[in-house]
Every structure is written in C-alpha cells, then in structure tokens.
Motif scaffolding. Structure first.
Motif: not given
Ligand code: ZN
Ligand code: GUN
Length: 440
Positions: A83, A328, A277, A238, A85
């Motif tokens: 995960h 993340d 998460h 998420h 971005h």
């Molecule tokens: Zn994220």
C-alpha cells in the motif's frame, strides 16, 4: 531470413535467503527459512531457472556465462509494498494533523497537481526510482483521480519491466471539485484504463475507491459492477484507520452494519481486495475479511505518524486473514520496507506481542505476495518464479558494522538489519533478472 533472439541470462552467486513456502502460523515460519551460504541462481528470460548450492549447480554453467558474485552481501526476494500513494511522494512529513484534517490540509492540494501529465510523469519517474533504491520491486499503488496519473506510473514501470498494481482513484464527494469524478465517469475511465493496462506486460489494475466517505453509494455500486465485469482486477481502498473516520462512515451509511459492510455490500471484498490499515476492525469484520479471503495492508509508520492506532498483527494469524506490509507514503514516513518492519516490531511491542525477524521477512516478501494473490509468481526463489531480488549490504554504516560483528546467528543478523536498516543497505536491485539499481 530467420531471426534469432539471444536468451537473456543472468547468473548470480552469493548468500541467498528466502522463505520456501506459505505457512498458516507464525511459529512455522522458521522451518521454512532457506539459506544458501554459497548459492547460485540462474535466470533466463526474467524467470528463475536454477536455484541451489553453488557446488551442486555450477556444472550447468558454460565458459561464456558471466557470473555476478556477491560473496559478502545477502540476496533476498524483492520487497513487496502492499500500500503506497505515488502522488504523495513529495509530502512525507506533513506536520500536526490526524487523518481527516491531514487529507484536507495537505493531501488534496498535493493531488490536484496531477491533472498535469508532465507533473505526473516527473513524480512517477522519481517514485519508481525511489522504490528500487529501497529494494522494493512490486507495489500496490494509489494514483489520483486523473487517468493521466495512472498512465504516467504504468509507463514508468513498464520501462523497467516492473510488476506494479495501480489504479485511478474514485471520489465523487467530500473532496475538492478538481479531485472529483462522478459515478459514471469513474466507471468509464476505470474501464478504459483496465482495457489499456491490466495484463499488459507485468502491469495489473486495481479499482481504487479512495475510502467510503469520498464515494456515494452510486459510485460504489459502479465500482462493484466493474469488479463483476473484470473479476481478476484488484480492489484497493482504505478501511478502519482512524476513529473519527469510522464514526463518519457509520453516519454516512446508516443502513450498513459497519465500515467493512459498506464495501462488502457493494461486492468489493474478495481474494484480490486489499484494505489498507484495518487498525480498529470489529469481530464481525475480522470474520468477513477471513470469509471473503480479503487482505490487509499493515502500515506501521503511517499509523504511528497520523496517530491512528496500533494494528493487532497477531490477530491476522488467529483469524487467518492475509496481510502484507505497506509504507503508505506520504502518511507513512519511509519508502524502506526495512524501516517499516522496524516500526512494525515496535507497534507489536506496545501491545505486548513479539514480532520475530523471520516473521517480518515473511510479511515483506512471500506473505505480501500471497496477500496480492501473486505467490505463484513472486515472494521467493522457487524455480519458475519471476526473478526480482535485492542485494543487501548488512554493514552499510560503522555502527551496523560493529553490531553485525557481534551477531549471534542469521536471525540475529537479520533482526539487527531490520532495526537499523534503510536504503543505505540496498546495494543493488534486480527486476525480471536485470539490474535496475546499483548504489553509487
Ligand atoms: Zn493510504
Ligand atoms: N484514507 C483516505 N485517503 C487516505 C490517504 O491518502 N492516506 C491515508 N493514510 N488514509 C487515507
């Protein structure tokens, strides 16, 4: 006239470490650790053709083979980040906010820039280099709402033959206008991107609703429809990261049993669904994760940085839910999976649980491959798998050199690496058998 193409061959000699096969309990991992003090790997056309002891296999080599020898280093499967971005690369370390205000204050303004394809390309190229520099060879990646941002990332990965999973963000409410699509546009643009990228080379596509609060029920329904039409694409979103977020979802979707049920109701759970998460899951949600074979991305540096909470990693074994590690970025604070397992260890310590070096190693490689349903292709050095691997220097600093000189076992050496390590320890990274990064 006949054309002949030379076979792309890479021959690596050195110290190899991997996990041979999947396990269902943490205490079984150490039995699956495979270590060759003097090993040999032969790669052809991107795939592992031979792997074993140097003494047993070197007769397969011919005089013309060039052997890349790493006698001191440790060679492990490429790290898998479940995960991250890419548009948030530039905003690591944004001060003072928790999730919802962090999104509004820092994240959305940053992501607005990706409307410009040139901007997207610049960051995508930087991002891919940063992954490789940190020994990460595969990642599941959020782009932005702009289809151009997805093209930029897949093009950067394609140039290096990297296996990457990514998708366009879906948002049609509670975000700036410039970051919103509509239910219909989300569907159409995602469909076009799936047709263009999913299965092209090593690229794979993920339907990517940001999270429940930024999608209307109509948009989630469209996302579910897309998943039905293309069952082998991924779903990436998420879930249950922050207490205020969870309360907001319950407010927005009163007819659903809870946060995960919002996704489940719209057909977005399943074998190729990855939920980042899951810090505060309720009992019935753990059940649903297990029953639907959905996966979790555990993101310790992010959970600590945003003050989201402590993820109960032990529960993934109890409940038999697949889990990988995520950086993340940019809520997370490092691209390095070494730094990520370092923080994962501390998150377990704060809950009175232990996280062994081998368990961390499992979650960062084979376990993550399983979470992404790619364990037939990635995660260890089994013959036939894709040859993505990292050459690590365990003594990259003076302090590491001193500490490693005192290490009592391979597991102890690995634990010290995980506690102190970062991109300084990555000497070289190979993707599909080719060296794509070498430390200066
Ligand atoms: Zn994220
Ligand atoms: N929830 C919704 N969007 C985001 C994001 O960009 N980062 C994190 N950490 N959580 C989110």
């Amino acid at each position: 006239m006949s054309m002949s193409f030379p076979i792309q061959k890479t021959v690596i000699r050195g110290r190899f470490l991997d996990i041979q096969s999947l396990v269902s309990q943490a205490d079984q991992i150490s039995q699956q650790v495979r270590y060759f003090e003097d090993g040999l790997m032969i790669v052809e056309q991107g795939k592992i053709r031979q792997f074993g002891h140097w003494d047993e296999l070197n007769q397969h080599l011919s005089d013309t083979d060039i052997i890349e020898h790493y006698p001191e280093q440790l060679i492990i499967p490429g790290f898998i980040d479940t995960h991250i971005h890419y548009p948030q690369t530039e905003m690591v370390g944004a001060y003072g906010e928790q999730l919802l205000s962090w999104l509004n204050t820092y994240t959305f303004p940053t992501e607005l820039q990706f409307k410009n394809p040139h901007y997207a390309k610049g960051i995508a190229d930087f991002f891919v280099q940063e992954l490789l520099k940190n020994g990460t060879t595969t990642a599941l990646v959020f782009c932005t709402v702009h289809p151009e941002s997805v093209d930029a990332l897949f093009e950067a990965a394609e140039a290096l033959q990297m296996r990457l999973i990514a998708g366009k963000v879906l948002m049609d409410r509670h975000a700036p206008e410039g970051l919103c699509d509509t239910a219909e546009r989300a569907y159409e643009e995602s469909k076009t991107l799936i047709e263009k990228w999913h299965g092209k080379g090593r690229a794979l596509y993920a339907i990517t609703p940001r999270f429940a609060p930024t999608s209307t029920p109509e948009q989630l329904e469209k996302a579910g429809q897309l998943k039905q039409e293309y069952p082998d694409v991924y779903v990436h979103t998420h879930l249950s990261e922050n207490k205020d977020e969870i309360a907001w979802v319950k407010d927005l979707f009163p007819q659903q049993k809870g946060y995960l049920d919002v996704y489940h109701h719209h057909g977005l759970t399943g074998k190729r669904s990855v939920f980042a998460h899951c810090v505060h899951l309720e009992e019935d949600e753990w059940q649903c994760m297990h029953q639907t074979d959905s996966a979790i991305a555990f993101c310790p540096t992010s959970n600590l940085f945003l003050g989201s909470g402590l993820f109960p990693l032990k529960k993934t074994w109890e409940k038999q839910v697949k889990v990988g590690l995520g950086t993340d970025i940019g809520a997370g604070t490092s691209f390095s999976l070494l730094q990520t397992v370092n923080e994962a260890y501390k998150v377990q310590q704060l809950q009175g649980d232990k996280l062994s070096a081998y368990e961390s190693f499992y979650h960062a490689t084979l376990g993550a491959a399983k979470a992404l349903d790619l364990d037939d292709k990635l995660g260890n050095f089994n013959i036939g798998k894709e040859a993505d691997f990292v050459v690590l220097d365990l003594k990259a600093t003076l302090l590491q050199r001193l500490r490693q000189s005192k290490s009592k076992s391979l597991e102890d050496a690995l634990f010290a690496l995980f506690t102190m390590g970062d991109d300084r320890n990555v000497e070289a990274t190979y993707v599909y058998g080719q060296k794509v990064y070498q430390k200066d």
